[in-house]
Design an enzyme around this catalytic site. Structure first.
Site, short mmCIF file in Angstrom:
data_model
loop_
_atom_site.label_atom_id
_atom_site.label_comp_id
_atom_site.label_asym_id
_atom_site.label_seq_id
_atom_site.Cartn_x
_atom_site.Cartn_y
_atom_site.Cartn_z
N TYR A 73 0.86 -1.19 0.00
CA TYR A 73 0.00 0.00 0.00
C TYR A 73 0.90 1.23 0.00
CZ TYR A 73 -3.19 3.64 1.66
OH TYR A 73 -3.91 4.79 1.78
N GLU A 125 -3.32 7.64 -4.01
CA GLU A 125 -3.34 6.35 -3.32
C GLU A 125 -3.18 5.22 -4.33
OE1 GLU A 125 -6.01 4.66 0.26
OE2 GLU A 125 -7.08 4.76 -1.65
#
Length: 404
Positions: free
Chosen positions: A122, A210
């Site tokens: 992530y 993101e």
């Protein structure tokens, strides 16, 4: 301002961020042609909406509400599967944890080549206003709900703060690579990718970026398999042409678009008390006090410092388009904006729109006595308030409590 994944990846590619080859599609026929063009045995068929959680969402028929398919991101192993998934995704409503129960109609699709994934990570960049820096967050737990990771195992989320006056420093990217357990070619690839993403973030005035997941392949390459990007709309004047080209108005609330065209700042919320306020800070405080008094705000609406009667009428009409609104609180502090002008605007709006819900008005500041006199002289059902707390208490009481 948000953009789609395929648009974010096109931007990434211009900055040297590794992405897989993919094709934007709007029909099932486009998806089949994309599969033929990509030449990859395995492809990802991805719905494109401005919301996260697409893979775990469900698709429903817009007319009947019947479940069409589970998952808005599907892995296809054949041309036939591509056609089936595309037909089930396009034109149906995708409901995810971020869209709410109403979901979003899927009009765009992205067909992307597959790759051999060794591990999922992530990675996110966002503006940390309190620290006055760019916050970079990374975790070895990619492909999962990062909120759950943060709550259950916060030690697995690694953070660095980048001073925008100095930029991303070498030791920072090295430290983050080490924290993720990367070494050798993979560490070098990660550092190059992070540097490219940081440059892209700053040069395009991003508010958030993101990537979930960012993956390490079997040959230690680092690839962005996702691209969730939003821009800081305060910088629109610097990127007007580029941003207008990628803006998808069908993904935005129609009332928010109309409000922006009228020079108003409006965001729809889930409550039942409409708010009309001048100034973003005062609007936030107004919503807080409404909740403190047991109510639920239905919107954020800032008419700005120089609104005229026409804008006030437009603001009222936008608030009243929300069927959940049971009452309205007007909270104006007159500085540049005079209270008498607001009072006339309120009366004009009530008369023109035939307002049939309780209305509480709190005025303070420039020409406040004139404004109060104008409201008092009217025969309309307008309830004056002495201060914000009084106004919030009055509107909550008038609608019979805060339940929608």
């Amino acid at each position: 301002m948000n953009i789609h994944e395929y648009q974010g990846k096109a931007m990434f590619k211009r900055y040297g961020v590794p992405v897989l080859e993919g094709v934007h599609c709007t029909t099932a026929e486009d998806a089949l042609a994309a599969y033929d063009h990509l030449g990859s045995k395995v492809v990802a068929v991805k719905s494109q909406i401005h919301a996260g959680g697409r893979g775990k969402g469900n698709l429903y028929a817009p007319e009947t509400g019947d479940l069409v398919m589970e998952g808005g991101v599907k892995i296809a192993f054949s041309r036939e599967e591509v056609g089936t998934y595309a037909a089930n995704i396009l034109g149906n409503v995708l409901v995810t944890i971020q869209t709410g129960e109403e979901g979003k109609l899927v009009r765009n699709l992205y067909v992307e080549s597959g790759c051999a994934i060794e591990h999922e990570y992530y990675l996110a960049l966002l503006v940390d206003r309190e620290a006055k820096s760019v916050l970079v967050m990374a975790s070895t737990e990619g492909g999962m709900d990062i909120e759950e990771v943060a709550e259950a195992t916060p030690e697995l989320i690694h953070k660095i703060h980048v001073d925008p006056s100095a930029g991303l420093l070498g030791f920072q990217s090295r430290d983050l690579a080490d924290a993720l357990g990367l070494s050798g070619a993979a560490a070098k690839a990660f550092r190059r990718t992070l540097g490219a993403l940081y440059t892209c973030f700053v040069e395009n005035d991003c508010a958030m970026m993101e990537i979930n997941p960012l993956v390490r392949t079997e040959d230690d390459a680092i690839v962005a398999l996702d691209a969730k990007v939003s821009f800081d709309e305060n910088a629109h004047f610097r990127h007007a042409a580029a941003w207008d080209e990628v803006r998808d108005l069908s993904e935005e609330e129609e009332t928010e678009i109309r409000a922006a065209e009228a020079g108003l700042s409006y965001v729809k919320l889930d409550g039942n008390i409409g708010c009309l306020v001048n100034g973003a800070g005062l609007a936030m405080a107004t919503m807080d006090v409404i909740k403190l008094k047991g109510g639920e705000p239905a919107n954020f609406l800032d008419v700005g410092g120089g609104a005229n009667e026409e804008q006030v009428t437009t603001a009222f009409s936008i608030i009243l388009e929300d069927p959940n609104v049971k009452g309205i609180l007007v909270n104006i502090f007159g500085g540049i904006m005079r209270c008498d002008i607001i009072a006339r605007g309120v009366i004009g709006a009530v008369e023109n729109l035939g307002l049939d819900v309780p209305l509480v008005v709190r005025l303070a500041g420039t020409n406040v006595d004139e404004g109060k006199a104008i409201l008092a002289a009217s025969t309309l059902n307008i309830h004056p308030a002495d201060d914000l707390a009084d106004g919030a208490e009055r509107i909550v009481a008038l609608i019979g409590g805060g339940e929608a």
